[in-house]
Design a protein around this motif. Structure first.
Motif, mmCIF file in Angstrom:
data_model
loop_
_atom_site.group_PDB
_atom_site.id
_atom_site.type_symbol
_atom_site.label_atom_id
_atom_site.label_comp_id
_atom_site.label_asym_id
_atom_site.label_seq_id
_atom_site.Cartn_x
_atom_site.Cartn_y
_atom_site.Cartn_z
ATOM 1 N N UNK A 98 1.096 3.120 7.598
ATOM 2 C CA UNK A 98 0.163 2.468 6.678
ATOM 3 C C UNK A 98 -1.077 3.313 6.429
ATOM 4 N N UNK A 99 -1.470 3.391 5.162
ATOM 5 C CA UNK A 99 -2.732 4.015 4.770
ATOM 6 C C UNK A 99 -3.608 2.927 4.168
ATOM 7 N N UNK A 100 -4.808 2.745 4.705
ATOM 8 C CA UNK A 100 -5.733 1.722 4.215
ATOM 9 C C UNK A 100 -6.872 2.394 3.465
ATOM 10 N N UNK A 101 -7.209 1.872 2.287
ATOM 11 C CA UNK A 101 -8.340 2.379 1.514
ATOM 12 C C UNK A 101 -9.406 1.298 1.425
ATOM 13 N N UNK A 102 -10.671 1.715 1.474
ATOM 14 C CA UNK A 102 -11.788 0.770 1.482
ATOM 15 C C UNK A 102 -12.823 1.158 0.447
#
Length: 297
Positions: free
Chosen positions: A90-94
């Motif tokens: 998983x890659x999370x962007x904020x």
């Protein structure tokens, strides 16, 4: 996302915004941005230590950690294609706040509504509704889940009960709101308010719109599509970043919409892709509308 929204409101209420200029005078960072990111990164890192997190701000200090328990979970069914995913995939962007909106709104209120209100003929409190907290989830370069939190949603109508969190998982449905269809006739386009250019205007005009809504924040513009207030969102200028579009794209696709580059090609969200989208972006509420728009010269 909701806790980050509380932090943003608290910083705004205190008035000490801690403004820092990043790339230019229109790319600003506030203490609200930094504190919100610290909260979400610290919380995600505690509960999911193997995920990759890509945030907008450089401040990486420790923030408030949100407790996660099953009592707080929303009832979302995980689509079958995602049930076997591993945490490290998983890659999370904020992304947090539109600081130019927040700062100008704050300053306008403090100076007796002579700034933003006078220039745009609107109440600056309504600009606060453009502010969003965005969280995106990507796997193998594709956006699969997203959260759009609006800390000031409905703040003009209610002094106590405002704020909204909308989420979506691609292959499931949108939660937190009732998605609306845009008008069956005409063409309403939403585009950038603060980064306009001849290229942006040419792209917007190519759609021969009946109305153009120039507003701030990528998350806010996607919300206009979900609320049925616009048919298309055009950002015909390079520079929109991964954290601006990943979460909103997933939510929009959960509602049957689409967000791509201006030629209809997918935007990559893998951890090694450049953070700044080199190609201009385009979003529509309905996929068939995107097909016809991308064929426009």
């Amino acid at each position: 996302a909701a806790q980050a929204g509380c932090i943003i409101r608290d910083v705004m209420n205190k008035g000490n915004l801690g403004i820092v200029e990043k790339e230019n005078a229109y790319d600003l960072q506030t203490e609200a941005d930094r504190a919100a990111q610290r909260c979400i990164i610290s919380s995600l890192s505690k509960h999911f230590p193997k995920i990759t997190i890509i945030g907008e701000e450089e401040d990486t200090g420790v923030g408030t950690i949100v407790d996660v328990s099953k009592d707080n979970f929303v009832d979302v069914t995980c689509p079958s294609q995602f049930t076997e995913l591993k945490e490290d995939e998983l890659v999370m962007t904020l992304d947090f706040v539109d600081p130019v909106l927040s700062i100008s709104s704050f300053e306008c209120q403090r100076s007796g509504h002579q700034g933003v209100c006078k220039n745009l003929s609107i109440q600056c409190s309504s600009l606060l509704e453009h502010v969003t907290v965005l969280i995106g989830i990507a796997v193998n370069g594709k956006a699969i889940g997203g959260v759009i939190h609006q800390p000031y949603y409905n703040c003009e109508a209610s002094a106590n009960d405002f704020g909204r969190t909308v989420w979506g998982v691609v292959g499931d449905k949108v939660g937190g709101m009732s998605v609306q269809h845009p008008p069956s006739s005409g063409c309403i386009v939403t585009t950038t308010r603060s980064h306009s250019s001849a290229t942006v205007n040419d792209a917007v005009n190519a759609l021969t719109p009946d109305q153009v809504m120039r507003v701030g924040g990528a998350g806010h513009k996607v919300m206009l599509l979900l609320e049925g207030q616009a048919h298309a969102y055009v950002f015909a200028s390079p520079g929109c970043k991964k954290w601006d579009t990943c979460g909103p794209q997933a939510v929009l696709e959960s509602a049957g919409g689409c967000l791509t580059d201006i030629q209809g090609k997918p935007i990559p969200y893998d951890s090694t892709a450049p953070h700044r989208n080199k190609i201009r972006s385009l979003a529509t509420r309905l996929k068939d509308a995107l097909t016809s728009i991308t064929k426009t010269p």
